[in-house]
Design an enzyme around this catalytic site. Structure first.
Site, PDB file in Angstrom:
ATOM      1  N   LYS A 121       4.047  -9.313  -5.192  1.00 21.64           N
ATOM      2  CA  LYS A 121       3.336 -10.595  -5.143  1.00 21.64           C
ATOM      3  C   LYS A 121       3.401 -11.391  -6.446  1.00 21.64           C
ATOM      4  CE  LYS A 121       1.749  -9.508  -1.022  1.00 21.64           C
ATOM      5  NZ  LYS A 121       3.016  -8.808  -0.746  1.00 21.64           N
ATOM      6  N   GLU A 205      -7.198 -15.869  -9.929  1.00 21.61           N
ATOM      7  CA  GLU A 205      -6.855 -17.078  -9.165  1.00 21.61           C
ATOM      8  C   GLU A 205      -8.111 -17.850  -8.815  1.00 21.61           C
ATOM      9  OE1 GLU A 205      -4.739 -16.227  -5.553  1.00 21.61           O
ATOM     10  OE2 GLU A 205      -2.818 -16.030  -6.571  1.00 21.61           O
ATOM     11  N   HIS A 240      -8.016  -9.318   8.077  1.00 19.86           N
ATOM     12  CA  HIS A 240      -6.595  -9.531   7.782  1.00 19.86           C
ATOM     13  C   HIS A 240      -5.664  -9.158   8.934  1.00 19.86           C
ATOM     14  CE1 HIS A 240      -8.029 -10.553   3.874  1.00 19.86           C
ATOM     15  NE2 HIS A 240      -8.662  -9.391   3.809  1.00 19.86           N
ATOM     16  N   ARG A 297      10.443 -10.404   7.401  1.00 16.96           N
ATOM     17  CA  ARG A 297      10.736  -9.763   8.694  1.00 16.96           C
ATOM     18  C   ARG A 297      10.552 -10.804   9.796  1.00 16.96           C
ATOM     19  NH1 ARG A 297       5.417  -8.659   7.349  1.00 16.96           N
ATOM     20  NH2 ARG A 297       3.951  -9.467   8.888  1.00 16.96           N
TER      21      ARG A 297
END
Ligand code: MV4
Length: 502
Positions: A121, A205, A240, A297
Site C-alpha cells: 500500500k 492520513e 470490509h 485481479r
C-alpha cells in the site's frame, strides 16, 4: 512481455461460481477448460461442466486451491497453455505468475512486478503521488517518531487515521481526534507493530468521513493500451465485505466519470499494469476522489460492468493474455442502463452473519428479463464450510436504476435456497429502503440507517403475512368443501386433458 501465443486450453485454479464463469468463456471461445477439485468438491458443478477435471487434494485450501506446486503439476500433465486464477486463492500471489512462466504457461492476470507494487500500500501510494494520481493527504511513507506524526497530522487536520503498513482490510487502523490522542495511539500502535514486525511501520492520513467506495474497472494490454470501463459503487459493505455493488454510481456524472476514469488509467500506467484490474477510490461528501489501491485481479463484482458495457471481461482477459490488443478505444465505450449485484452469502444476517453451511435439498434460481445469476448452487448440492461464503451473485439490469432495483426486488422474492440461511432477506429490505432508493449511500449505510432493525421488522411482517395467507387459504378451502365443490380424493386427471387439448 508482448507474448502472442494462441491459448487453446486453460486450467482454472479456482472453484465455485467463478470457475463456472471462466469455463463458460472458454466454451464460447473453443478453448479446452481444465478444472481442479478438492475432496470437498467431488460433486461440484464446475467439475461436471469443464472439459476435463483433476483431483488436486484434501478439502483444506492450503492443500488444494492454494497448492501452487500441485496445480502447476496438473496443468503441465494436462497440457494447459494458460492458468486462470479467478479471485481469492492464488489470484494475488506474486509468486504464481513467475511459477507459471517458468513452466511455460501463461498466467491470465497482471505481471509479478505490478502485483508486487500494488500489494504494498505504501509503495503504491508513493508511485501514484509521483504520477499525479490524487491520494489521501497525510505522510509520505512510514513515520518512525511521534513528533513527525504530530507534524503531519497538524498539516492534514484532525481527525486523522494511523494506519499500519502491514494492515489490510481495516486491520491496524486507529483514529485520533486530537494531538493528545494521536500521541497515545501512536505509542500503542508502534509498540504493537514493533512486537509483531520488528519495526514501527505506521503512516498518518486525514480521516475522511461518510465516504463512498467507488471503483473503476480497468483493462490494459501488453501493447500499452489502457482503458477504463466506468465505475462501480460499492459503498454497501459490512466489515470490509462488499454486499451490494452497482453501476453507474448515483453520484458520478459523465464529466466526473471521464475525469476519474482517466486518472484510473493513469494509475494503471504508473505500475505498468497488465490485464483486468480495479482502481479503488474513496469519495468524500464534497465530491473529492482519493485513490486508495489497485486490486490486481478480476473482481467478484465484474458482471456489474459486463451488464452496463455489454463486454465479456473474461474473454477480454484471455485476449490480452495471448498478446492481443484491446479491440476498442475509450470513446467507443458507452454505458447502457444500470446494473445492481447482490452477493448471496451463506451467512445468517439475523445472527451476526454466522456461517451457515450444509446440504441444500432444494433451491429456486430466478431468471427473466434483465436477470443474471452466477452460481454453483443446484437442488441437492452442498455448501461447504471450507471456502468462501459466496454461493451466488444475483444481478439485475434495467434501463435505469429503478427498473434494475424492481427487477432485483422481484428476483429476490423468487430466489429460495432451502437448508441454509443466506443474506437474501437483508437485500429485500435494502431494495425497499428509502435512502437506498434515493442513492444516499456510504460505507456506514447499514448502521447509519439502522438497516438490521428494519430487516427484523420486515421479517416479522412477512411471517405475519405468510401466517394470514395460510389461514386464508384454509378458510377458502373449507368454504369450497362446504359448497360441495371439492373432490379432494378424486382420481388423478391427465394434465393434457386438464389443459383441454385431449
Ligand atoms: C480510510 C477511511 C477514511 N479515511 N482512510 C478501510 C480499509 C481500507 N483498505 C481503507 N479503509 C478506509 N480507509 C482514510 N484516510 C475509511 C476506510 C474505510 C472503508 C474504506 C473502503 C470501504 C469501506 C470502508 C469501511 C470503513 C472504513
Amino acid at each position: 512481455m508482448a507474448m502472442s501465443k494462441k491459448i487453446t486450453s486453460i486450467l482454472i485454479a479456482n472453484r465455485g461460481e467463478i470457475a463456472l464463469r471462466v469455463i463458460r468463456a472458454c466454451r464460447e471461445l473453443g478453448i479446452k477448460s481444465i478444472a481442479i477439485y478438492s475432496d470437498e468438491d467431488v460433486r461440484a458443478v464446475h467439475v461436471k461442466r469443464a472439459d476435463e477435471a483433476y483431483h488436486v487434494g484434501p478439502a483444506a485450501p492450503a492443500q488444494s486451491y492454494l497448492n501452487m506446486d500441485k496445480i502447476v503439476e496438473i496443468a503441465k500433465a494436462a497440457g494447459a497453455d494458460a492458468i486462470h486464477p479467478g479471485y481469492g486463492f492464488l489470484s494475488e500471489n506474486e509468486n504464481f505468475p513467475e511459477m507459471c512462466d517458468k513452466n511455460g504457461m501463461i498466467f491470465i492476470g497482471p505481471t509479478a512486478k505490478a502485483m508486487e507494487i500494488t500489494g504494498d500500500k505504501m509503495k503504491c501510494k508513493a508511485v501514484m503521488k509521483k504520477a499525479h494520481v490524487p491520494t489521501v493527504p497525510g505522510s509520505d511513507g512510514i513515520i518512525e517518531d511521534v513528533e513527525k506524526a504530530a507534524d503531519v497530522a497538524n498539516k492534514a487536520g484532525y481527525p486523522v487515521l494511523l494506519k499500519s503498513a502491514f494492515g489490510g482490510g481495516g486491520r491496524g487502523i486507529r483514529l485520533a481526534n486530537s494531538e493528545k490522542q494521536l500521541r497515545q495511539e501512536f505509542e500503542m500502535a508502534s509498540a504493537e507493530s514493533r512486537a509483531a514486525f520488528g519495526k514501527a511501520a505506521l503512516f498518518v492520513e486525514k480521516y475522511l468521513q461518510r465516504i463512498r467506495h467507488i471503483e473503476f474497472q480497468l483493462v490494459r494490454d501488453s501493447h500499452g493500451n489502457g482503458r477504463h470501463l466506468f465505475e462501480r459503487e460499492c459503498s454497501i459493505q459490512r466489515r470490509h465485505q462488499k454486499l451490494i455493488e452497482m453501476s453507474p454510481s448515483p453520484v458520478v456524472d459523465q464529466k466526473t466519470r471521464d475525469r476519474i476514469g482517466e486518472i484510473a488509467v493513469r494509475a494503471a500506467e504508473a505500475v505498468d499494469y497488465l490485464n483486468a484490474g480495479t482502481a479503488e477510490f474513496l469519495r468524500d461528501p464534497e465530491g473529492n476522489f482519493y485513490f486508495i489501491e489497485i486490486n490486481s485481479r478480476l473482481q467478484v463484482e465484474h458482471p456489474v460492468t459486463e451488464l452496463v458495457t455489454g463486454l465479456d471481461l473474461v474473454k477480454l482477459q484471455i485476449a490480452i493474455a495471448q498478446g492481443e490488443e484491446i479491440p476498442f478505444k475509450q470513446e467507443d465505450l458507452k454505458m447502457n442502463g444500470c446494473a445492481i449485484e447482490c452477493r448471496i452469502n451463506a451467512e445468517d444476517p439475523f445472527y451476526e452473519f454466522a456461517p451457515s453451511t450444509g446440504a441444500v435439498p432444494n433451491c429456486n434460481i430466478p431468471y427473466g428479463p434483465g436477470v443474471r445469476v452466477d452460481t454453483y448452487l443446484y437442488p441437492g448440492c452442498t455448501v461447504s464450510g471450507y471456502y468462501d461464503s459466496l454461493t451466488a451473485k444475483l444481478l439485475a439490469w434495467g434501463r435505469n436504476f429503478d427498473e434494475a432495483r424492481v427487477r432485483m426486488r422481484n428476483a429476490l422474492d423468487e430466489f429460495t435456497i432451502d437448508g441454509i440461511n443466506t443474506t437474501i432477506p437483508l437485500y429485500k429490505t435494502i431494495m425497499d429502503e428509502s435512502n437506498f432508493i434515493k442513492g444516499d449511500l456510504s460505507t456506514d449505510y447499514l448502521d447509519r440507517f439502522k438497516i438490521f432493525d428494519k430487516m427484523n421488522e420486515d421479517a416479522k411482517e412477512r411471517a405475519k403475512g405468510k401466517a394470514s395467507a395460510a389461514v386464508a387459504s384454509i378458510l377458502l378451502q373449507s368454504e369450497f368443501v362446504k359448497k360441495g365443490g371439492a373432490q379432494p380424493a378424486a382420481k388423478p386427471v391427465s394434465k393434457w386433458k386438464m389443459r383441454g387439448t385431449g
